[in-house]
Scaffold this active site. Structure first.
Site, PDB file in Angstrom:
ATOM      1  N   ASP A  35      -6.229  -3.311  11.410  1.00  0.00           N
ATOM      2  CA  ASP A  35      -5.081  -2.427  11.530  1.00  0.00           C
ATOM      3  C   ASP A  35      -4.944  -2.033  12.997  1.00  0.00           C
ATOM      4  O   ASP A  35      -5.906  -2.108  13.770  1.00  0.00           O
ATOM      5  CB  ASP A  35      -5.301  -1.178  10.646  1.00  0.00           C
ATOM      6  CG  ASP A  35      -4.050  -0.318  10.514  1.00  0.00           C
ATOM      7  OD1 ASP A  35      -2.955  -0.772  10.914  1.00  0.00           O
ATOM      8  OD2 ASP A  35      -4.168   0.817  10.004  1.00  0.00           O
ATOM      9  N   CYS A  92       0.821  -1.210   0.000  1.00  0.00           N
ATOM     10  CA  CYS A  92       0.000   0.000   0.000  1.00  0.00           C
ATOM     11  C   CYS A  92       0.860   1.267   0.000  1.00  0.00           C
ATOM     12  O   CYS A  92       2.016   1.239   0.416  1.00  0.00           O
ATOM     13  CB  CYS A  92      -0.894  -0.035   1.225  1.00  0.00           C
ATOM     14  SG  CYS A  92      -2.352   0.990   1.030  1.00  0.00           S
TER      15      CYS A  92
HETATM   16  O1  LIG Z   1      -0.762   4.823   4.610  1.00  0.00           O
HETATM   17  C1  LIG Z   1      -1.368   5.872   4.836  1.00  0.00           C
HETATM   18  O2  LIG Z   1      -0.808   6.966   4.744  1.00  0.00           O
HETATM   19  C2  LIG Z   1      -2.823   5.820   5.238  1.00  0.00           C
HETATM   20  C3  LIG Z   1      -3.517   7.003   5.384  1.00  0.00           C
HETATM   21  C4  LIG Z   1      -4.855   6.992   5.754  1.00  0.00           C
HETATM   22  C5  LIG Z   1      -5.513   5.786   5.955  1.00  0.00           C
HETATM   23  C6  LIG Z   1      -4.832   4.578   5.817  1.00  0.00           C
HETATM   24  C7  LIG Z   1      -3.489   4.566   5.454  1.00  0.00           C
HETATM   25  N1  LIG Z   1      -2.763   3.399   5.304  1.00  0.00           N
HETATM   26  C8  LIG Z   1      -3.180   2.093   5.712  1.00  0.00           C
HETATM   27  O3  LIG Z   1      -2.625   1.798   6.980  1.00  0.00           O
HETATM   28  C9  LIG Z   1      -2.479   0.390   7.117  1.00  0.00           C
HETATM   29  C10 LIG Z   1      -1.214  -0.002   7.865  1.00  0.00           C
HETATM   30  O4  LIG Z   1      -0.090   0.619   7.427  1.00  0.00           O
HETATM   31  P1  LIG Z   1       1.371   0.272   8.058  1.00  0.00           P
HETATM   32  O5  LIG Z   1       1.800  -1.036   7.442  1.00  0.00           O
HETATM   33  O6  LIG Z   1       1.233   0.181   9.542  1.00  0.00           O
HETATM   34  O7  LIG Z   1       2.246   1.384   7.629  1.00  0.00           O
HETATM   35  C11 LIG Z   1      -2.567  -0.184   5.714  1.00  0.00           C
HETATM   36  O8  LIG Z   1      -3.799  -0.885   5.629  1.00  0.00           O
HETATM   37  C12 LIG Z   1      -2.629   1.009   4.803  1.00  0.00           C
HETATM   38  O9  LIG Z   1      -3.553   0.747   3.768  1.00  0.00           O
END
Ligand SMILES: O=C(O)c1ccccc1N[C@@H]1O[C@H](COP(=O)(O)O)[C@@H](O)[C@H]1O
Length: 222
Positions: A138, A8
Site C-alpha cells: 500500500d 475493501c
Molecule cells: O480503508 C480504510 O479505511 C483503512 C483503514 C485502516 C487501515 C487500512 C484501511 N484500508 C486499506 O487501505 C488500502 C488502500 O486503500 P485505497 O484503495 O487507497 O483507498 C486497502 O488495502 C484497504 O484495505
C-alpha cells in the site's frame, strides 16, 4: 481470471452481495475503530451471512478483516464472531506477531500489509514472507493508515518478487488499473476509496467498470 480481486471497506450487505455478483474474489471489512469504514464484528457477520455461495463449490468468497495493531485476542474474537477466513494486518505488526497469530488461527489466511514510503522499504518483505500467506503493498501516507487513495510508484515495484503471493493496493480505480497491471504482475489487487461514493459507500457502477476493464486483459490473454 485467476487474479484475486479484493474490494475493501464494505459496510452494507446489499453492496457486498452485488460486488460478489460482479466478480470480486474477496470482500474486506475494516476492523479499525474510529475510522470512517469501521464495521463491528456483529455488523460484519450480518453482511457475511447474506453473501451468495459459489454455485459449484458451495464456498463463500474470501472475507478479510483489516486490523491495525490489534491484540491477538481481539483478532481471534473478531474472526470467530464475524465469520472471517482471512486477516490483513495493516499496522506495524512484527514477524513474531504474525508467527503467534499463525498458531492461534492456523486455518485463517494472514496478509501483511506494507506501507511503502521509499523503494528501500520493500526489503521488509524478507522478514515476513516465511510467516504470512501473502503480502500487500500500500502507499504511505503521513497521517492516515489506509484507504487514502494514494498510489505507489509502480515502476519501483517491477523487481518485487517475494516468495509468497502479493496484492497491489493504493489508490487503484477503474481508470488506472490497466496501467498498474501493465507495470507490475501481482497475484491480486485491492481497491477501496477508488470505487466509492463516500467512505464505506461503494459505487457499484465503478466496481462494474473495474471488472469490464479487467476482462479486457484476460480476454486478450485468451
Ligand atoms: O480503508 C480504510 O479505511 C483503512 C483503514 C485502516 C487501515 C487500512 C484501511 N484500508 C486499506 O487501505 C488500502 C488502500 O486503500 P485505497 O484503495 O487507497 O483507498 C486497502 O488495502 C484497504 O484495505
Amino acid at each position: 481470471m485467476s487474479l484475486r480481486v479484493k474490494i475493501c471497506g464494505i459496510t452494507q450487505a446489499d453492496q457486498g452481495r452485488a460486488i460478489v455478483h460482479l466478480g470480486a474474489t474477496a470482500l474486506g471489512f475494516i476492523c479499525v475503530a474510529d475510522t470512517p469504514r469501521y464495521v463491528s464484528p456483529q455488523q460484519i457477520r450480518a453482511i457475511v451471512d447474506r453473501l451468495p455461495k459459489d454455485l459449484t463449490t458451495g464456498q463463500s468468497i474470501d472475507r478479510v478483516g483489516v486490523f491495525l495493531d490489534a491484540s491477538l485476542p481481539e483478532i481471534c474474537q473478531t474472526v470467530a464472531i464475524a465469520g472471517l477466513n482471512s486477516v490483513q494486518l495493516h499496522g506495524s505488526e512484527s514477524p513474531e506477531f504474525c508467527h503467534k497469530l499463525r498458531f492461534a488461527l492456523p486455518d485463517v489466511e494472514i496478509i501483511k500489509a506494507l506501507r511503502i514510503r521509499v523503494p528501500e522499504a520493500l526489503s521488509q518483505a524478507d522478514f515476513y514472507q516465511g510467516w504470512v500467506d501473502a503480502l500487500l503493498l500500500d502507499a504511505y501516507h503521513p497521517t492516515l493508515s489506509g484507504g487514502t487513495g494514494e498510489t505507489l510508484d509502480w515502476s519501483t515495484l517491477r523487481s518485487f518478487r517475494p516468495r509468497c503471493s502479493w496484492l497491489l493496493a493504493g489508490g487503484l480505480n477503474s481508470e488506472n488499473v490497466l496501467d498498474a497491471l501493465s507495470a507490475v504482475t501481482p497475484d491480486g489487487i485491492d481497491l477501496s476509496s477508488g470505487v466509492e461514493n463516500a467512505p464505506g459507500d461503494k459505487n457499484l457502477e465503478q466496481v462494474a467498470k473495474l471488472f469490464e476493464q479487467l476482462r479486457q486483459i484476460y480476454q486478450k490473454e485468451g
